[in-house]
Design a protein around this motif. Structure first.
Motif, mmCIF file in Angstrom:
data_model
loop_
_atom_site.group_PDB
_atom_site.id
_atom_site.type_symbol
_atom_site.label_atom_id
_atom_site.label_comp_id
_atom_site.label_asym_id
_atom_site.label_seq_id
_atom_site.Cartn_x
_atom_site.Cartn_y
_atom_site.Cartn_z
ATOM 1 N N GLU A 120 0.857 -1.181 0.000
ATOM 2 C CA GLU A 120 0.000 0.000 0.000
ATOM 3 C C GLU A 120 0.897 1.235 0.000
ATOM 4 N N THR A 121 0.632 2.167 -0.895
ATOM 5 C CA THR A 121 1.421 3.392 -0.981
ATOM 6 C C THR A 121 0.572 4.593 -0.580
ATOM 7 N N LEU B 149 7.389 -0.546 6.935
ATOM 8 C CA LEU B 149 7.127 0.798 6.437
ATOM 9 C C LEU B 149 8.416 1.364 5.852
ATOM 10 N N ILE B 150 8.342 1.867 4.624
ATOM 11 C CA ILE B 150 9.508 2.441 3.954
ATOM 12 C C ILE B 150 9.127 3.804 3.383
ATOM 13 N N ASP B 151 9.966 4.806 3.630
ATOM 14 C CA ASP B 151 9.691 6.145 3.123
ATOM 15 C C ASP B 151 9.893 6.229 1.612
ATOM 16 N N ILE B 152 9.102 7.100 0.974
ATOM 17 C CA ILE B 152 9.281 7.402 -0.444
ATOM 18 C C ILE B 152 9.954 8.767 -0.522
ATOM 19 N N ILE C 144 4.166 -2.357 3.514
ATOM 20 C CA ILE C 144 4.232 -3.692 2.932
ATOM 21 C C ILE C 144 3.720 -4.728 3.933
ATOM 22 N N TYR C 145 2.653 -5.422 3.570
ATOM 23 C CA TYR C 145 2.068 -6.452 4.425
ATOM 24 C C TYR C 145 2.577 -7.818 3.963
#
Length: 275
Positions: free
Chosen positions: A115-116, A233-236, A251-252
């Protein structure tokens, strides 16, 4: 006997013809066997070699060499056993191939559910607090956080402004009995957390907080969060302004989170104890 039955167990037309011919004779020389079985002379030795490998034919030590058929009852029992072993080995190899394909297609490199979320240019009023609360409210057991060195004081106004919201959120998690582990490069978050803990007057509760919250100092280029070993969780990042984030990817995927947890544990050992 119908030669087609023999082809079903792997013998070709020439091999079937030669073997059936030998069954009718005591033994034969290759040249006579070629004529009797109607197998070309140029092929007869190749056929006999194949039948010997099947253990359907024996060579008699005479001059010239003579060939005789092995008793069908014994020969086909051995042939079946070999075929069974070959089939089992083929199935084993096939299973290993399927497993390898499955690992490749379902590996950690392919998260199952992503999910973004993109941030607005500016957060208004309590938007930061609401955003942080929404991410943290479903955490059940543990959160592991790695903060990029770009978030050291003065390098990101947006991050510095959001520090109070994050420190209170982490503090609330600990009050709920959730384990919090943070790797920080020396950002404003450290001072904010320390101020919150120092403000606690109940010494037993302060010790309780310190048991559940561990903070270490480490400058690193990594930047991610792992929630309950399930969500990453990763930052964009804004490629034109690396100090600014455009949003976040959630990301699940437990296998994907496991990879990040391994990296977190590796970085954690390098960190210097702060809290």
């Amino acid at each position: 006997m119908n030669e087609k039955l023999l082809t079903k167990i792997g013998l070709n037309k020439y091999e079937s013809s030669v073997y059936l011919t030998l069954l009718k004779q005591e033994s034969m020389e290759a040249s006579k066997l070629s004529h009797a079985s109607k197998v070309p002379v140029g092929k007869i030795y190749e056929v006999l070699k194949a039948l010997k490998n099947y253990e359907l034919v024996e060579i008699q030590p005479s001059r010239p060499q003579r060939y005789r058929a092995v008793d069908p009852k014994r020969a086909f029992k051995l042939m079946y056993k070999r075929k069974e072993e070959e089939t089992l080995n083929e199935l084993k190899m096939l299973r290993e191939t399927f497993d390898e394909i499955e690992r490749e297609l379902c590996s950690d490199n392919f998260p199952q559910n992503i999910e973004t979320i993109f941030w607005p240019d500016k957060f208004r009023n309590n938007e930061v607090n609401e955003m942080v609360d929404s991410y943290f409210e479903k955490i059940e057991h543990e959160v592991c956080v790695v903060i990029h060195t770009k978030y050291k004081p003065g390098r990101s106004e947006l991050y510095d402004a959001s520090v109070p919201a994050f420190s209170k959120a982490f503090f609330s998690l600990v009050q709920r009995g959730i384990k919090v582990k943070i790797l920080d490069p020396g950002s404003q978050l450290l001072l904010s957390l320390k101020e919150l803990i120092d403000s606690i007057e109940d010494l037993s509760f302060k010790r309780y907080i310190k048991v559940l919250m561990e903070v270490r100092i480490l400058e690193t280029e990594y930047n991610f969060t792992i929630i309950d070993s399930k969500i990453t969780l990763i930052d964009i990042e804004d490629q034109f302004n690396m100090s600014r984030n455009l949003g976040m990817t959630r990301i699940y995927d437990e296998s994907y989170a496991k990879r990040f947890k391994t990296k977190f544990d590796e970085l954690w050992k390098k960190g210097e104890l702060f809290l």
